[in-house]
Design a protein around this motif. Structure first.
Motif, mmCIF file in Angstrom:
data_model
loop_
_atom_site.group_PDB
_atom_site.id
_atom_site.type_symbol
_atom_site.label_atom_id
_atom_site.label_comp_id
_atom_site.label_asym_id
_atom_site.label_seq_id
_atom_site.Cartn_x
_atom_site.Cartn_y
_atom_site.Cartn_z
ATOM 1 N N GLY A 49 -1.691 67.196 24.245
ATOM 2 C CA GLY A 49 -0.592 66.316 23.871
ATOM 3 C C GLY A 49 0.650 66.456 24.726
ATOM 4 N N ARG A 50 0.636 67.373 25.674
ATOM 5 C CA ARG A 50 1.814 67.600 26.530
ATOM 6 C C ARG A 50 1.591 66.964 27.898
ATOM 7 N NH1 ARG A 50 3.973 73.156 29.061
ATOM 8 N NH2 ARG A 50 5.795 72.254 30.052
ATOM 9 N N MET A 51 2.535 66.147 28.330
ATOM 10 C CA MET A 51 2.445 65.476 29.623
ATOM 11 C C MET A 51 3.251 66.232 30.671
ATOM 12 S SD MET A 51 2.762 61.437 28.658
ATOM 13 C CE MET A 51 2.311 60.889 30.302
ATOM 14 N N ASP A 52 2.675 66.303 31.880
ATOM 15 C CA ASP A 52 3.361 66.891 33.026
ATOM 16 C C ASP A 52 3.105 66.007 34.247
ATOM 17 O OD1 ASP A 52 4.594 69.367 32.096
ATOM 18 O OD2 ASP A 52 2.553 70.093 31.793
ATOM 19 N N PHE A 53 4.116 65.886 35.096
ATOM 20 C CA PHE A 53 3.980 65.080 36.306
ATOM 21 C C PHE A 53 3.023 65.759 37.281
ATOM 22 C CE2 PHE A 53 8.047 63.511 34.767
ATOM 23 C CZ PHE A 53 7.865 62.151 34.918
ATOM 24 N N LEU A 54 2.259 64.949 37.988
ATOM 25 C CA LEU A 54 1.426 65.415 39.079
ATOM 26 C C LEU A 54 2.027 64.901 40.383
ATOM 27 C CD1 LEU A 54 -2.122 64.640 37.593
ATOM 28 C CD2 LEU A 54 -0.974 66.864 37.699
ATOM 29 N N GLN A 55 1.808 65.620 41.460
ATOM 30 C CA GLN A 55 2.310 65.212 42.771
ATOM 31 C C GLN A 55 1.378 64.196 43.432
ATOM 32 O OE1 GLN A 55 5.330 66.272 43.867
ATOM 33 N NE2 GLN A 55 5.452 67.246 41.867
ATOM 34 N N ALA A 56 0.247 63.939 42.829
ATOM 35 C CA ALA A 56 -0.810 63.121 43.402
ATOM 36 C C ALA A 56 -0.359 61.695 43.711
ATOM 37 C CB ALA A 56 -1.993 63.083 42.438
ATOM 38 N N GLU A 57 -0.905 61.176 44.814
ATOM 39 C CA GLU A 57 -0.648 59.794 45.184
ATOM 40 C C GLU A 57 -1.883 58.920 45.012
ATOM 41 O OE1 GLU A 57 1.316 59.364 48.916
ATOM 42 O OE2 GLU A 57 2.687 61.009 48.512
ATOM 43 N N SER A 58 -3.027 59.536 44.724
ATOM 44 C CA SER A 58 -4.258 58.775 44.532
ATOM 45 C C SER A 58 -5.048 59.382 43.371
ATOM 46 C CB SER A 58 -5.114 58.813 45.796
ATOM 47 O OG SER A 58 -5.646 60.122 45.982
ATOM 48 N N LEU A 59 -6.049 58.665 42.921
ATOM 49 C CA LEU A 59 -6.905 59.166 41.850
ATOM 50 C C LEU A 59 -7.594 60.461 42.273
ATOM 51 C CD1 LEU A 59 -8.382 59.026 39.160
ATOM 52 C CD2 LEU A 59 -9.977 57.394 40.201
#
Length: 97
Positions: A49-59
């Protein structure tokens, strides 16, 4: 050994454009998800249930980063329970003193 797989599912929230769950093969239990929130926000991980940003630019980048996130989380949990187990042993030793 538990087999895991990626499974694209219907996004759980309206602002998510795409949701891909990491699921355990038996019973399709979701371990976590990567979600795409559009170009402005990008990819995020969702675990417990906790969201965190990813550095990813693609799937593909998001999948690799999510694997690292889950691996680190597992290591943290293993270390926590090992320390707890050691403390229980010390507690048991103090009772016998």
């Amino acid at each position: 050994m538990t087999e895991l797989e990626w499974k694209e599912v219907e996004p759980e929230q309206e602002d998510w454009k795409k949701q891909i769950d990491v699921v355990a093969y038996y019973g399709s239990i979701a371990i976590g998800s990567i979600v795409y929130c559009g170009e402005e926000i990008g990819w995020q991980s969702v675990i417990g249930g906790r969201m965190d940003f990813l550095q990813a630019e693609s799937l593909e980048d998001a999948k690799e980063e999510m694997i690292d996130v889950l691996d680190n989380r597992c290591t943290d949990q293993i270390n926590y329970y090992k320390e707890l187990q050691e403390s229980l042993g010390e507690l048991r030793g103090n009772e016998n003193a």
